[in-house]
Design a protein around this motif. Structure first.
Motif, PDB file in Angstrom:
ATOM      1  N   GLU A   2      12.977  30.684  17.679  1.00 29.62           N
ATOM      2  CA  GLU A   2      14.314  30.437  18.221  1.00 29.62           C
ATOM      3  C   GLU A   2      14.514  31.160  19.551  1.00 29.62           C
ATOM      4  O   GLU A   2      15.078  30.602  20.486  1.00 29.62           O
ATOM      5  CB  GLU A   2      15.370  30.864  17.206  1.00 29.62           C
ATOM      6  CG  GLU A   2      16.781  30.567  17.640  1.00 29.62           C
ATOM      7  CD  GLU A   2      17.804  31.026  16.605  1.00 29.62           C
ATOM      8  OE1 GLU A   2      18.998  30.827  16.871  1.00 29.62           O
ATOM      9  OE2 GLU A   2      17.425  31.577  15.566  1.00 29.62           O
ATOM     10  N   VAL A   3      14.044  32.394  19.635  1.00 33.07           N
ATOM     11  CA  VAL A   3      14.204  33.174  20.860  1.00 33.07           C
ATOM     12  C   VAL A   3      13.399  32.549  21.988  1.00 33.07           C
ATOM     13  O   VAL A   3      13.894  32.393  23.107  1.00 33.07           O
ATOM     14  CB  VAL A   3      13.784  34.647  20.643  1.00 33.07           C
ATOM     15  CG1 VAL A   3      13.810  35.407  21.950  1.00 33.07           C
ATOM     16  CG2 VAL A   3      14.685  35.316  19.629  1.00 33.07           C
ATOM     17  N   ALA A   4      12.152  32.179  21.717  1.00 31.47           N
ATOM     18  CA  ALA A   4      11.303  31.572  22.751  1.00 31.47           C
ATOM     19  C   ALA A   4      11.936  30.284  23.273  1.00 31.47           C
ATOM     20  O   ALA A   4      11.981  30.055  24.483  1.00 31.47           O
ATOM     21  CB  ALA A   4       9.906  31.295  22.205  1.00 31.47           C
ATOM     22  N   GLY A   5      12.433  29.457  22.381  1.00 27.92           N
ATOM     23  CA  GLY A   5      13.082  28.219  22.806  1.00 27.92           C
ATOM     24  C   GLY A   5      14.297  28.480  23.679  1.00 27.92           C
ATOM     25  O   GLY A   5      14.501  27.804  24.684  1.00 27.92           O
ATOM     26  N   LEU A   6      15.083  29.457  23.293  1.00 27.85           N
ATOM     27  CA  LEU A   6      16.263  29.801  24.079  1.00 27.85           C
ATOM     28  C   LEU A   6      15.872  30.343  25.446  1.00 27.85           C
ATOM     29  O   LEU A   6      16.481  29.995  26.456  1.00 27.85           O
ATOM     30  CB  LEU A   6      17.127  30.816  23.334  1.00 27.85           C
ATOM     31  CG  LEU A   6      18.397  31.263  24.045  1.00 27.85           C
ATOM     32  CD1 LEU A   6      19.341  30.081  24.248  1.00 27.85           C
ATOM     33  CD2 LEU A   6      19.084  32.358  23.255  1.00 27.85           C
ATOM     34  N   VAL A  26      21.460  36.414  27.365  1.00 26.38           N
ATOM     35  CA  VAL A  26      20.780  35.292  26.712  1.00 26.38           C
ATOM     36  C   VAL A  26      20.344  35.662  25.300  1.00 26.38           C
ATOM     37  O   VAL A  26      20.601  34.920  24.350  1.00 26.38           O
ATOM     38  CB  VAL A  26      19.571  34.825  27.561  1.00 26.38           C
ATOM     39  CG1 VAL A  26      18.716  33.840  26.796  1.00 26.38           C
ATOM     40  CG2 VAL A  26      20.038  34.213  28.872  1.00 26.38           C
ATOM     41  N   VAL A  27      19.697  36.811  25.125  1.00 28.04           N
ATOM     42  CA  VAL A  27      19.162  37.141  23.805  1.00 28.04           C
ATOM     43  C   VAL A  27      20.250  37.524  22.800  1.00 28.04           C
ATOM     44  O   VAL A  27      20.021  37.436  21.597  1.00 28.04           O
ATOM     45  CB  VAL A  27      18.055  38.222  23.880  1.00 28.04           C
ATOM     46  CG1 VAL A  27      16.884  37.725  24.692  1.00 28.04           C
ATOM     47  CG2 VAL A  27      18.573  39.540  24.406  1.00 28.04           C
ATOM     48  N   LYS A  28      21.407  37.900  23.279  1.00 32.71           N
ATOM     49  CA  LYS A  28      22.519  38.173  22.351  1.00 32.71           C
ATOM     50  C   LYS A  28      22.911  36.906  21.593  1.00 32.71           C
ATOM     51  O   LYS A  28      23.394  36.980  20.474  1.00 32.71           O
ATOM     52  CB  LYS A  28      23.729  38.726  23.106  1.00 32.71           C
ATOM     53  CG  LYS A  28      23.671  40.203  23.319  1.00 32.71           C
ATOM     54  CD  LYS A  28      24.973  40.721  23.900  1.00 32.71           C
ATOM     55  CE  LYS A  28      24.940  42.226  23.966  1.00 32.71           C
ATOM     56  NZ  LYS A  28      26.187  42.779  24.423  1.00 32.71           N
ATOM     57  N   LYS A  29      22.654  35.756  22.190  1.00 36.42           N
ATOM     58  CA  LYS A  29      23.001  34.482  21.546  1.00 36.42           C
ATOM     59  C   LYS A  29      22.222  34.263  20.259  1.00 36.42           C
ATOM     60  O   LYS A  29      22.643  33.489  19.414  1.00 36.42           O
ATOM     61  CB  LYS A  29      22.752  33.321  22.508  1.00 36.42           C
ATOM     62  CG  LYS A  29      23.654  33.333  23.715  1.00 36.42           C
ATOM     63  CD  LYS A  29      23.294  32.209  24.675  1.00 36.42           C
ATOM     64  CE  LYS A  29      24.130  32.289  25.940  1.00 36.42           C
ATOM     65  NZ  LYS A  29      23.759  31.252  26.918  1.00 36.42           N
ATOM     66  N   VAL A  30      21.076  34.919  20.113  1.00 35.95           N
ATOM     67  CA  VAL A  30      20.287  34.763  18.895  1.00 35.95           C
ATOM     68  C   VAL A  30      20.310  36.028  18.042  1.00 35.95           C
ATOM     69  O   VAL A  30      19.480  36.214  17.161  1.00 35.95           O
ATOM     70  CB  VAL A  30      18.824  34.349  19.190  1.00 35.95           C
ATOM     71  CG1 VAL A  30      18.770  32.941  19.750  1.00 35.95           C
ATOM     72  CG2 VAL A  30      18.146  35.342  20.113  1.00 35.95           C
ATOM     73  N   GLY A  31      21.266  36.904  18.313  1.00 33.28           N
ATOM     74  CA  GLY A  31      21.487  38.049  17.452  1.00 33.28           C
ATOM     75  C   GLY A  31      20.724  39.313  17.793  1.00 33.28           C
ATOM     76  O   GLY A  31      20.677  40.239  16.993  1.00 33.28           O
ATOM     77  N   ILE A  32      20.093  39.386  18.967  1.00 33.47           N
ATOM     78  CA  ILE A  32      19.416  40.617  19.360  1.00 33.47           C
ATOM     79  C   ILE A  32      20.462  41.544  19.964  1.00 33.47           C
ATOM     80  O   ILE A  32      21.065  41.232  20.979  1.00 33.47           O
ATOM     81  CB  ILE A  32      18.279  40.315  20.361  1.00 33.47           C
ATOM     82  CG1 ILE A  32      17.216  39.463  19.666  1.00 33.47           C
ATOM     83  CG2 ILE A  32      17.690  41.609  20.911  1.00 33.47           C
ATOM     84  CD1 ILE A  32      16.102  39.005  20.556  1.00 33.47           C
ATOM     85  N   ASP A  33      20.665  42.684  19.299  1.00 36.11           N
ATOM     86  CA  ASP A  33      21.713  43.599  19.745  1.00 36.11           C
ATOM     87  C   ASP A  33      21.217  44.496  20.884  1.00 36.11           C
ATOM     88  O   ASP A  33      20.036  44.484  21.248  1.00 36.11           O
ATOM     89  CB  ASP A  33      22.255  44.430  18.585  1.00 36.11           C
ATOM     90  CG  ASP A  33      21.212  45.347  17.956  1.00 36.11           C
ATOM     91  OD1 ASP A  33      20.177  45.634  18.582  1.00 36.11           O
ATOM     92  OD2 ASP A  33      21.445  45.786  16.821  1.00 36.11           O
TER      93      ASP A  33
END
Length: 95
Positions: A2-6, A26-33
């Motif tokens: 999911e992260v790579a795709g984003l 960008v990475v906050k969108k997939v839950g990386i704090d």
């Protein structure tokens, strides 16, 4: 995955501006704090490894576009249809 795709989908947003804050957004969108992000970008060995990989790809392998694939030494630039990959792989298997 999911992260790579984003990251690929939003690369114009974070690559061209080149700031950690853009990448953080960008990475906050997939839950990386923030803590996980800071740990990652604060790891100098990881950053150095990524830079070495990019330099190797650009200078030694002559990678200048995304995506770029290699099939037994043959460089393929761009998004080819699956059937073209199959043909290239089968040709290399026969040689």
């Amino acid at each position: 995955h999911e992260v790579a795709g984003l990251l690929f989908a939003t690369q114009d947003e974070w690559v061209t501006r080149g700031t950690p804050e853009q990448l953080r957004h960008v990475v906050k969108k997939v839950g990386i704090d923030d803590e996980a992000f800071n740990t990652c970008v604060g790891d100098q060995r990881l950053v150095d490894g990524l830079q070495l990989g990019m330099q190797h790809a650009g200078t030694k392998l002559k990678v200048d576009s995304t995506p770029t694939f290699f099939i037994n030494g043959m460089r393929i630039k761009g998004a080819w249809p699956f059937e073209e990959f199959r043909k290239a792989i089968e040709a290399k298997l026969k040689s």
